[in-house]
Every structure is written in C-alpha cells, then in structure tokens.
Design a protein around this motif. Structure first.
Motif, PDB file in Angstrom:
ATOM      1  N   TRP A 140       0.831  -1.202   0.000  1.00  0.00           N
ATOM      2  CA  TRP A 140       0.000   0.000   0.000  1.00  0.00           C
ATOM      3  C   TRP A 140       0.874   1.264   0.000  1.00  0.00           C
ATOM      4  O   TRP A 140       0.554   2.257  -0.641  1.00  0.00           O
ATOM      5  N   TYR A 141       1.979   1.211   0.734  1.00  0.00           N
ATOM      6  CA  TYR A 141       2.882   2.358   0.835  1.00  0.00           C
ATOM      7  C   TYR A 141       3.908   2.405  -0.298  1.00  0.00           C
ATOM      8  O   TYR A 141       4.781   3.277  -0.293  1.00  0.00           O
ATOM      9  N   GLY A 142       3.820   1.485  -1.259  1.00  0.00           N
ATOM     10  CA  GLY A 142       4.850   1.349  -2.286  1.00  0.00           C
ATOM     11  C   GLY A 142       5.190   2.638  -3.003  1.00  0.00           C
ATOM     12  O   GLY A 142       6.370   3.013  -3.119  1.00  0.00           O
ATOM     13  N   ASP A 143       4.186   3.340  -3.501  1.00  0.00           N
ATOM     14  CA  ASP A 143       4.442   4.574  -4.257  1.00  0.00           C
ATOM     15  C   ASP A 143       5.106   5.636  -3.389  1.00  0.00           C
ATOM     16  O   ASP A 143       6.033   6.322  -3.835  1.00  0.00           O
ATOM     17  N   GLN A 144       4.623   5.782  -2.148  1.00  0.00           N
ATOM     18  CA  GLN A 144       5.215   6.783  -1.270  1.00  0.00           C
ATOM     19  C   GLN A 144       6.648   6.426  -0.906  1.00  0.00           C
ATOM     20  O   GLN A 144       7.522   7.304  -0.859  1.00  0.00           O
ATOM     21  N   GLN A 189       8.791   4.826  -2.681  1.00  0.00           N
ATOM     22  CA  GLN A 189       9.664   5.072  -3.823  1.00  0.00           C
ATOM     23  C   GLN A 189      10.097   6.533  -3.886  1.00  0.00           C
ATOM     24  O   GLN A 189      11.161   6.855  -4.442  1.00  0.00           O
ATOM     25  N   GLN A 190       9.284   7.423  -3.319  1.00  0.00           N
ATOM     26  CA  GLN A 190       9.587   8.849  -3.344  1.00  0.00           C
ATOM     27  C   GLN A 190      10.187   9.356  -2.029  1.00  0.00           C
ATOM     28  O   GLN A 190      10.410  10.556  -1.872  1.00  0.00           O
ATOM     29  N   TRP A 226       0.667   9.622   3.320  1.00  0.00           N
ATOM     30  CA  TRP A 226      -0.111  10.500   2.455  1.00  0.00           C
ATOM     31  C   TRP A 226      -1.553  10.574   2.938  1.00  0.00           C
ATOM     32  O   TRP A 226      -2.175   9.566   3.272  1.00  0.00           O
TER      33      TRP A 226
END
Length: 200
Positions: free
Chosen positions: A32-36, A38-39, A157
């Motif tokens: 679930w936190y993957g995109d965050q 990565q940044q 987020w």
C-alpha cells in the motif's frame, strides 16, 4: 468467562490464525505504501509505513508466543504502535468522510482492519512481559517517528480534503502516542500481579 475468552485467544490454532492474518496484512500494508516509499529519501523509509511496521512488530510477538519466547521490547513497540496507528487510521479515514470524501468500501476495510490492530494489542495485554525501560524505548520511538513525520513531512499521504488540518493532525498524532504509552503502562507495566501464561 474471562478465562474462557483468554483460553480461546491463546489457543495455538487462534495464534496461528492471527499470525497468518497479521503477516498478510503487513505485506499488504507495505505494498500500500509502495508509491510513497519510492519517493521517500532512504534515511526516512523506516518511519513512513507506520501501520505495517506496527503489525510487523506484532508478527514477531505472535511468533514468540508460538515458540514460547517473549521479548518485552518488541511487545512494547507492538502494543504502543498497534494502538496508536490503529486508532489513528480509523480517525483519519472517518475524518475525510466527514469532510466530504465518498464512503468507499476501502474505507470500511481500512477502518475494520485498523480497529482490529488496536483491539488485539489490548486483548493480549495480560500476556506481555514489558518492563519500564521497554516502554521508555517505545515512547522514544513514537515521539521520534512523529518528529520525522510532521517536521520533515514524511507522514503517510493524506486526502487533500484533510491536508488543511495537518498541524492539528500532527498534534493529535503526538498526543495519541502518549495516550497509547500510558494505556500500555496501565494495562501491563503497572500491574504487579503475575502475567497470564501462554499454553504449551
């Protein structure tokens, strides 16, 4: 009645079921936190996925229960963070609905799963072997995590509907951490009676 409930709760089959559920939930949480993630700058990565980290602590607690090995520090970290982030997620998800977000099925799913996190932490409180210094480390961890989240903007987020309240959310999170530490102290550390034993 209470003894019967605890007998069911600590049955090896129940512990295995909880272990599987928490392990799967932890994996899903990190995804679930993957995109965050990565940044996120590498030095802050460990502090971003709050809920899956809390459930990961509890996975270790459950493994310890099943192998009859207990680690008070891990139990303290699990108890405090499960209560804190379980309640936090329910409040944040409900808050965004009050601010006009649609009541999507994912909000029901997240609220139920995170409420379960907090509840299981409380239910297992009589079995933890937490010392004062364990709880002190958990306090430092949760306060430090809040500093990273709200001073360095590394918090999970949030919906744009509630971002205008980020300062209030930061203070709420901080005090919720203190309340969680106090609750674990009241439920476990202050209790001088012998801890309940897990079945062999």
């Amino acid at each position: 009645m209470l003894a019967y409930m605890y007998g069911i709760l600590t049955n090896r089959l129940s512990l295995w079921a909880l272990l599987i559920v928490n392990a799967l939930g932890t994996i899903y949480g990190f995804i679930w936190y993957g995109d965050q993630l990565q940044q996120t700058p590498w030095q802050f990565v460990i502090f971003v996925p709050d809920s899956p980290t809390a459930s990961l602590f509890f996975v270790f607690v459950l493994v310890g229960f099943l192998t009859r090995k207990q680690f008070g520090l891990i139990e303290a970290l699990a108890a405090v963070t499960l209560i804190k982030y379980g309640v936090w997620a329910v409040v944040m998800n409900t808050f965004q609905v009050f601010e006009g977000a649609p009541m999507h099925w994912t909000i029901w799913m997240l609220n139920l799963s995170h409420a379960g996190m907090a509840i299981q932490a409380v239910l297992f409180a009589p079995f933890y072997k937490i010392k004062r210094w364990h709880l002190g480390v958990a306090l430092i961890w949760t306060v430090h995590n809040d500093v990273i989240d709200y001073f360095f903007d590394m918090h999970p987020w949030l919906s744009q509907r509630i971002m205008p309240y980020i300062d209030q959310i930061g203070w709420f999170t901080f005090f919720l951490g203190l309340i969680s530490v106090a609750l674990v102290y009241m439920l476990n550390v202050r209790n001088k009676a012998p801890r309940l034993n897990l079945p062999s």
